[in-house]
Design a protein around this motif. Structure first.
Motif, short mmCIF file in Angstrom:
data_model
loop_
_atom_site.label_atom_id
_atom_site.label_comp_id
_atom_site.label_asym_id
_atom_site.label_seq_id
_atom_site.Cartn_x
_atom_site.Cartn_y
_atom_site.Cartn_z
N ALA A 186 0.83 -1.14 -0.02
CA ALA A 186 0.06 0.11 0.09
C ALA A 186 0.93 1.24 0.03
O ALA A 186 1.89 1.29 0.94
N THR A 187 0.52 2.10 -0.80
CA THR A 187 1.34 3.37 -1.12
C THR A 187 0.48 4.57 -0.88
O THR A 187 -0.66 4.67 -1.28
N TYR A 188 1.03 5.34 0.01
CA TYR A 188 0.15 6.70 0.04
C TYR A 188 1.08 7.89 -0.03
O TYR A 188 2.30 7.87 0.11
N ALA A 189 0.19 8.83 -0.65
CA ALA A 189 1.15 10.20 -0.81
C ALA A 189 0.34 11.31 -0.27
O ALA A 189 -0.80 11.58 -0.36
N ALA A 190 0.91 12.26 -0.03
CA ALA A 190 0.53 13.84 0.23
C ALA A 190 0.57 14.44 -0.94
O ALA A 190 1.67 14.76 -1.61
N ARG A 191 -0.51 15.09 -1.75
CA ARG A 191 -0.48 15.81 -2.82
C ARG A 191 -0.89 17.19 -2.35
O ARG A 191 -1.69 17.48 -1.69
N ASP A 192 -0.07 18.29 -3.09
CA ASP A 192 -0.47 19.55 -2.68
C ASP A 192 -1.66 20.02 -3.64
O ASP A 192 -2.06 19.37 -4.41
N ALA A 193 -1.89 21.37 -3.66
CA ALA A 193 -3.02 21.87 -4.26
C ALA A 193 -2.90 21.67 -5.87
O ALA A 193 -3.98 21.59 -6.44
N ALA A 194 -1.75 21.66 -6.38
CA ALA A 194 -1.39 21.52 -7.62
C ALA A 194 -1.46 19.89 -7.97
O ALA A 194 -1.25 19.56 -9.38
N GLY A 195 -1.39 18.95 -7.02
CA GLY A 195 -1.53 17.62 -7.42
C GLY A 195 -0.11 17.03 -7.45
O GLY A 195 0.14 15.70 -7.53
N ALA A 196 0.86 17.65 -7.07
CA ALA A 196 2.29 17.28 -6.93
C ALA A 196 2.36 16.29 -5.60
O ALA A 196 1.84 16.92 -4.53
N VAL A 197 3.17 15.24 -5.77
CA VAL A 197 3.39 14.63 -4.53
C VAL A 197 4.38 15.18 -3.67
O VAL A 197 5.59 15.42 -4.29
N VAL A 198 3.94 15.52 -2.54
CA VAL A 198 5.19 16.25 -1.59
C VAL A 198 5.51 15.43 -0.25
O VAL A 198 6.34 15.75 0.26
N GLY A 199 4.81 14.08 -0.23
CA GLY A 199 5.21 13.36 0.71
C GLY A 199 4.79 11.61 0.33
O GLY A 199 3.61 11.84 -0.40
N CYS A 200 5.28 10.87 1.03
CA CYS A 200 4.81 9.51 0.65
C CYS A 200 5.52 8.41 1.32
O CYS A 200 6.41 8.78 2.38
N VAL A 201 4.86 7.25 1.26
CA VAL A 201 5.24 6.21 2.53
C VAL A 201 4.69 4.92 1.38
O VAL A 201 3.74 4.91 0.98
#
Length: 156
Positions: free
Chosen positions: A45-60
């Motif tokens: 399972a992969t999770y990502a934090a996306r900013d308002a523009a949709g860019a991945v700024v954090g992941c695990v």
């Protein structure tokens, strides 16, 4: 950039995280350098934090794998790998948010033992989330000092 940081954490295909993982964890190498064995396992399972523009700024990434230091533990093992946050956003809650999503995934999957080989600068992030150190710090010749950490997660 304003002090307010807006992002959404969601489950994503692992390939969405390769550019960030390569930048942070592979010294800016090409995205494919961030691929690790097991990325294509059906239970990863992969999770990502996306900013308002949709860019991945954090992941695990969360991998089904028992902890080698606790071989007799009857709980299901889950290994955290590929955790990264854009350097300029560290300390703003992004890493904590993706880690919380991973722990919630384990909770919903019946709980278990979650562990990682944490880079020593990230140790406090994991400690704030309830992780404990197992064993001594060691030096990975390619990516620096690490310590193994773990915590139990109860089922939902």
């Amino acid at each position: 950039m304003s002090d307010a940081l807006s992002y959404v954490v969601e489950r994503v295909p692992v390939t969405d995280t390769y550019p960030l993982r390569a930048l942070v964890l592979r010294n800016g190498g090409p995205p494919e350098s961030a691929r690790v064995p097991g990325d294509d396992h059906p239970e990863v399972a992969t999770y990502a934090a996306r900013d308002a523009a949709g860019a991945v700024v954090g992941c695990v990434g969360l991998f089904p794998e028992p902890c080698p230091d606790l071989p007799d533990d009857s709980r299901r093992g889950w290994r955290i790998r590929g955790m990264a946050t854009l350097p300029e956003l560290r300390g703003r809650g992004v890493g904590s948010a993706v880690l919380a999503a991973a722990l919630d995934h384990v909770r919903r999957a019946g709980g278990g033992l979650v562990w990682c080989n944490a880079r020593t600068p990230a140790r406090t992030l994991y400690e704030r989330a309830g992780f404990q150190v197992i064993g001594e710090e060691w030096e990975d010749p390619e990516i620096g000092p690490h310590v193994r950490m773990w915590r139990a997660v109860d089922p939902a």
